[in-house]
Design a protein around this motif. Structure first.
Motif, PDB file in Angstrom:
ATOM      1  N   ALA A 119     -11.951  41.301  75.514  1.00 49.12           N
ATOM      2  CA  ALA A 119     -10.709  41.500  74.769  1.00 49.12           C
ATOM      3  C   ALA A 119     -10.924  41.600  73.269  1.00 49.12           C
ATOM      4  O   ALA A 119     -10.146  42.253  72.564  1.00 49.12           O
ATOM      5  CB  ALA A 119      -9.723  40.379  75.089  1.00 49.12           C
ATOM      6  N   MET A 120     -11.971  40.964  72.753  1.00 49.12           N
ATOM      7  CA  MET A 120     -12.235  41.003  71.314  1.00 49.12           C
ATOM      8  C   MET A 120     -12.460  42.431  70.818  1.00 49.12           C
ATOM      9  O   MET A 120     -12.254  42.722  69.643  1.00 49.12           O
ATOM     10  CB  MET A 120     -13.454  40.138  70.976  1.00 49.12           C
ATOM     11  CG  MET A 120     -13.171  38.652  70.930  1.00 49.12           C
ATOM     12  SD  MET A 120     -12.115  38.187  69.540  1.00 49.12           S
ATOM     13  CE  MET A 120     -11.966  36.412  69.833  1.00 49.12           C
ATOM     14  N   SER A 121     -12.877  43.327  71.710  1.00 48.60           N
ATOM     15  CA  SER A 121     -13.170  44.694  71.284  1.00 48.60           C
ATOM     16  C   SER A 121     -12.055  45.676  71.637  1.00 48.60           C
ATOM     17  O   SER A 121     -12.161  46.864  71.327  1.00 48.60           O
ATOM     18  CB  SER A 121     -14.476  45.169  71.926  1.00 48.60           C
ATOM     19  OG  SER A 121     -14.367  45.218  73.341  1.00 48.60           O
ATOM     20  N   TYR A 122     -10.976  45.190  72.277  1.00 45.41           N
ATOM     21  CA  TYR A 122      -9.906  46.106  72.672  1.00 45.41           C
ATOM     22  C   TYR A 122      -9.212  46.701  71.441  1.00 45.41           C
ATOM     23  O   TYR A 122      -8.949  46.012  70.456  1.00 45.41           O
ATOM     24  CB  TYR A 122      -8.842  45.375  73.499  1.00 45.41           C
ATOM     25  CG  TYR A 122      -9.257  44.981  74.889  1.00 45.41           C
ATOM     26  CD1 TYR A 122     -10.392  45.490  75.506  1.00 45.41           C
ATOM     27  CD2 TYR A 122      -8.488  44.077  75.624  1.00 45.41           C
ATOM     28  CE1 TYR A 122     -10.760  45.113  76.788  1.00 45.41           C
ATOM     29  CE2 TYR A 122      -8.839  43.690  76.906  1.00 45.41           C
ATOM     30  CZ  TYR A 122      -9.976  44.211  77.479  1.00 45.41           C
ATOM     31  OH  TYR A 122     -10.347  43.835  78.754  1.00 45.41           O
ATOM     32  N   THR A 123      -8.902  47.978  71.544  1.00 43.72           N
ATOM     33  CA  THR A 123      -8.078  48.637  70.523  1.00 43.72           C
ATOM     34  C   THR A 123      -6.748  49.093  71.105  1.00 43.72           C
ATOM     35  O   THR A 123      -5.867  49.527  70.384  1.00 43.72           O
ATOM     36  CB  THR A 123      -8.811  49.855  69.937  1.00 43.72           C
ATOM     37  OG1 THR A 123      -9.124  50.778  71.000  1.00 43.72           O
ATOM     38  CG2 THR A 123     -10.097  49.427  69.238  1.00 43.72           C
ATOM     39  N   SER A 124      -6.626  48.962  72.426  1.00 42.91           N
ATOM     40  CA  SER A 124      -5.391  49.332  73.122  1.00 42.91           C
ATOM     41  C   SER A 124      -5.232  48.428  74.331  1.00 42.91           C
ATOM     42  O   SER A 124      -6.225  48.041  74.964  1.00 42.91           O
ATOM     43  CB  SER A 124      -5.438  50.792  73.575  1.00 42.91           C
ATOM     44  OG  SER A 124      -4.445  51.064  74.544  1.00 42.91           O
ATOM     45  N   ILE A 125      -3.987  48.092  74.662  1.00 47.76           N
ATOM     46  CA  ILE A 125      -3.752  47.223  75.809  1.00 47.76           C
ATOM     47  C   ILE A 125      -4.157  47.889  77.109  1.00 47.76           C
ATOM     48  O   ILE A 125      -4.443  47.213  78.111  1.00 47.76           O
ATOM     49  CB  ILE A 125      -2.267  46.796  75.856  1.00 47.76           C
ATOM     50  CG1 ILE A 125      -2.116  45.512  76.677  1.00 47.76           C
ATOM     51  CG2 ILE A 125      -1.385  47.900  76.420  1.00 47.76           C
ATOM     52  CD1 ILE A 125      -2.858  44.332  76.116  1.00 47.76           C
ATOM     53  N   GLU A 133      -3.391  43.843  64.420  1.00 48.18           N
ATOM     54  CA  GLU A 133      -2.377  44.726  63.840  1.00 48.18           C
ATOM     55  C   GLU A 133      -1.765  44.144  62.573  1.00 48.18           C
ATOM     56  O   GLU A 133      -1.298  44.873  61.699  1.00 48.18           O
ATOM     57  CB  GLU A 133      -1.283  45.000  64.874  1.00 48.18           C
ATOM     58  CG  GLU A 133      -1.733  45.926  65.992  1.00 48.18           C
ATOM     59  CD  GLU A 133      -0.693  46.058  67.095  1.00 48.18           C
ATOM     60  OE1 GLU A 133       0.377  45.419  66.964  1.00 48.18           O
ATOM     61  OE2 GLU A 133      -0.962  46.782  68.068  1.00 48.18           O
ATOM     62  N   GLU A 134      -1.769  42.802  62.453  1.00 51.79           N
ATOM     63  CA  GLU A 134      -1.236  42.149  61.256  1.00 51.79           C
ATOM     64  C   GLU A 134      -2.325  41.898  60.215  1.00 51.79           C
ATOM     65  O   GLU A 134      -2.108  41.159  59.255  1.00 51.79           O
ATOM     66  CB  GLU A 134      -0.576  40.824  61.640  1.00 51.79           C
ATOM     67  CG  GLU A 134       0.707  40.976  62.444  1.00 51.79           C
ATOM     68  CD  GLU A 134       1.821  41.621  61.654  1.00 51.79           C
ATOM     69  OE1 GLU A 134       1.841  41.459  60.413  1.00 51.79           O
ATOM     70  OE2 GLU A 134       2.663  42.303  62.268  1.00 51.79           O
ATOM     71  N   SER A 135      -3.487  42.528  60.404  1.00 55.11           N
ATOM     72  CA  SER A 135      -4.637  42.372  59.507  1.00 55.11           C
ATOM     73  C   SER A 135      -5.121  40.933  59.450  1.00 55.11           C
ATOM     74  O   SER A 135      -5.684  40.484  58.434  1.00 55.11           O
ATOM     75  CB  SER A 135      -4.292  42.877  58.098  1.00 55.11           C
ATOM     76  OG  SER A 135      -3.962  44.252  58.125  1.00 55.11           O
ATOM     77  N   LEU A 136      -4.903  40.188  60.538  1.00 52.86           N
ATOM     78  CA  LEU A 136      -5.445  38.843  60.673  1.00 52.86           C
ATOM     79  C   LEU A 136      -6.744  38.933  61.481  1.00 52.86           C
ATOM     80  O   LEU A 136      -7.034  39.954  62.093  1.00 52.86           O
ATOM     81  CB  LEU A 136      -4.435  37.932  61.368  1.00 52.86           C
ATOM     82  CG  LEU A 136      -3.117  37.752  60.599  1.00 52.86           C
ATOM     83  CD1 LEU A 136      -2.091  37.026  61.463  1.00 52.86           C
ATOM     84  CD2 LEU A 136      -3.344  37.001  59.289  1.00 52.86           C
ATOM     85  N   ARG A 137      -7.508  37.891  61.484  1.00 49.05           N
ATOM     86  CA  ARG A 137      -8.834  37.919  62.102  1.00 49.05           C
ATOM     87  C   ARG A 137      -8.775  37.380  63.536  1.00 49.05           C
ATOM     88  O   ARG A 137      -8.629  36.171  63.741  1.00 49.05           O
ATOM     89  CB  ARG A 137      -9.810  37.097  61.261  1.00 49.05           C
ATOM     90  CG  ARG A 137     -10.044  37.655  59.875  1.00 49.05           C
ATOM     91  CD  ARG A 137     -10.750  36.657  58.974  1.00 49.05           C
ATOM     92  NE  ARG A 137     -12.039  36.248  59.503  1.00 49.05           N
ATOM     93  CZ  ARG A 137     -12.780  35.261  58.970  1.00 49.05           C
ATOM     94  NH1 ARG A 137     -12.337  34.592  57.908  1.00 49.05           N
ATOM     95  NH2 ARG A 137     -13.945  34.941  59.499  1.00 49.05           N
ATOM     96  N   PRO A 138      -8.913  38.242  64.540  1.00 46.36           N
ATOM     97  CA  PRO A 138      -8.849  37.767  65.928  1.00 46.36           C
ATOM     98  C   PRO A 138      -9.916  36.729  66.249  1.00 46.36           C
ATOM     99  O   PRO A 138      -9.689  35.859  67.100  1.00 46.36           O
ATOM    100  CB  PRO A 138      -9.076  39.052  66.744  1.00 46.36           C
ATOM    101  CG  PRO A 138      -8.693  40.158  65.836  1.00 46.36           C
ATOM    102  CD  PRO A 138      -9.066  39.703  64.457  1.00 46.36           C
ATOM    103  N   ALA A 151      -5.107  39.011  75.683  1.00 49.38           N
ATOM    104  CA  ALA A 151      -5.552  40.303  75.145  1.00 49.38           C
ATOM    105  C   ALA A 151      -4.515  40.869  74.187  1.00 49.38           C
ATOM    106  O   ALA A 151      -4.848  41.376  73.107  1.00 49.38           O
ATOM    107  CB  ALA A 151      -5.816  41.288  76.285  1.00 49.38           C
ATOM    108  N   LEU A 152      -3.251  40.760  74.565  1.00 48.38           N
ATOM    109  CA  LEU A 152      -2.174  41.230  73.696  1.00 48.38           C
ATOM    110  C   LEU A 152      -2.123  40.422  72.401  1.00 48.38           C
ATOM    111  O   LEU A 152      -1.890  40.979  71.318  1.00 48.38           O
ATOM    112  CB  LEU A 152      -0.840  41.136  74.433  1.00 48.38           C
ATOM    113  CG  LEU A 152       0.388  41.694  73.712  1.00 48.38           C
ATOM    114  CD1 LEU A 152       0.194  43.171  73.395  1.00 48.38           C
ATOM    115  CD2 LEU A 152       1.633  41.497  74.571  1.00 48.38           C
ATOM    116  N   SER A 153      -2.390  39.127  72.493  1.00 44.81           N
ATOM    117  CA  SER A 153      -2.392  38.269  71.306  1.00 44.81           C
ATOM    118  C   SER A 153      -3.459  38.713  70.313  1.00 44.81           C
ATOM    119  O   SER A 153      -3.214  38.776  69.103  1.00 44.81           O
ATOM    120  CB  SER A 153      -2.644  36.806  71.713  1.00 44.81           C
ATOM    121  OG  SER A 153      -1.581  36.310  72.492  1.00 44.81           O
ATOM    122  N   LEU A 154      -4.640  39.032  70.813  1.00 42.13           N
ATOM    123  CA  LEU A 154      -5.717  39.478  69.931  1.00 42.13           C
ATOM    124  C   LEU A 154      -5.361  40.799  69.252  1.00 42.13           C
ATOM    125  O   LEU A 154      -5.642  40.996  68.065  1.00 42.13           O
ATOM    126  CB  LEU A 154      -7.019  39.612  70.728  1.00 42.13           C
ATOM    127  CG  LEU A 154      -7.611  38.300  71.246  1.00 42.13           C
ATOM    128  CD1 LEU A 154      -8.753  38.568  72.209  1.00 42.13           C
ATOM    129  CD2 LEU A 154      -8.092  37.432  70.091  1.00 42.13           C
TER     130      LEU A 154
END
Length: 258
Positions: free
Chosen positions: A168-174, A201-206, A193-196
């Protein structure tokens, strides 16, 4: 950030009219807020939402409420499900560390998690000394949310979760989640996965969402920097500071900050 400041304890079983004032005072004074219960009940959710909203309001970061609340709720849900899963497997004399039994009976457990069964699960969890705690630690530079539960550690579940988070850390799409887990047609496991993705998307660090163990507790942690001066636990470890990823933990399958 004073991580050891005396926390304001909110017990979910106590429905006090003074609770909102206690939350407001704690947020304003920079004191930690800890919510204590047994399941992720509606009242637990309410206390968590109130606490997050008030803390973020104090620091003029209300725009972060939706994403922080969504991620924190997902982490609470995972911890609450672990408590309920332990009750379910114990009830049927099953072994959580047996991969075959886990695979066979997990659908039955998931089907048992209904509003009608919530009171039963809550009573059983409480009687067996299991808990669900959420702790908010905050300052002008950032916020840390920690979720703790003491359900029995299950090696197969830990391994599944490690694999899940690594992907999930590498996902760019659900849609990538559904490509990895086509059997999950109902999307029961899509939340983390959606949380990450929401954090990214909010420019926070997963990568500042972590899972670990401390003694008999399973801990999930979310760190939200408000500015560049915030030093996450991960950052401090990488700088060589003598900081344990999860206080009290000597080792753990999920302690991946190093």
């Amino acid at each position: 950030m004073n991580f050891r400041a005396a926390a304001v304890i909110l017990r979910v079983a106590v429905n006090s009219l003074a609770t909102e004032a206690r939350i407001e005072n704690a947020a304003r004074d920079g004191r930690a807020i800890e919510i204590r219960g047994h399941t992720f009940s509606e009242r637990f959710q309410q206390r968590l939402r109130q606490s997050l909203e008030e803390c973020l309001r104090v620091y003029d970061r209300e725009e972060l409420v939706p994403v922080v609340q969504a991620v924190a709720q997902e982490l609470c849900l995972w911890a609450s499900l672990a408590n309920m899963r332990q009750i379910y497997f114990s009830e049927y004399g099953l072994d959580l560390n047996d991969p075959a039994q886990l695979q066979m009976r997990e659908p039955g457990f998931q089907a048992s998690v209904t509003r009608a069964r919530q009171r039963y699960y809550s009573a059983e969890i409480k009687s067996r000394g299991l808990y669900l705690h959420a702790r908010l630690i905050h300052s002008a530079t950032g916020m840390r949310v920690e979720i703790r539960s003491n359900a029995t550690h299950s090696a197969p579940i830990e391994e599944q979760l490690r694999t899940y988070l690594s992907r999930a850390m590498s996902y760019t799409s659900i849609m990538e989640y559904y490509e990895d887990y086509p059997e999950d047609e109902d999307g029961r496991g899509v939340g983390l996965a959606l949380s990450l993705l929401m954090l990214r998307e909010e420019s926070l660090r997963p990568e500042l969402m972590r899972l670990g163990q401390s003694g008999d507790a399973t801990i999930s942690r979310l760190e939200i920097p408000f500015d560049a001066s915030y030093a996450s636990i991960r950052d401090r470890i990488e700088r060589g500071e003598d900081v344990r990823p999860f206080p009290g933990a000597l080792s753990g399958l999920w302690n991946r900050d190093r």
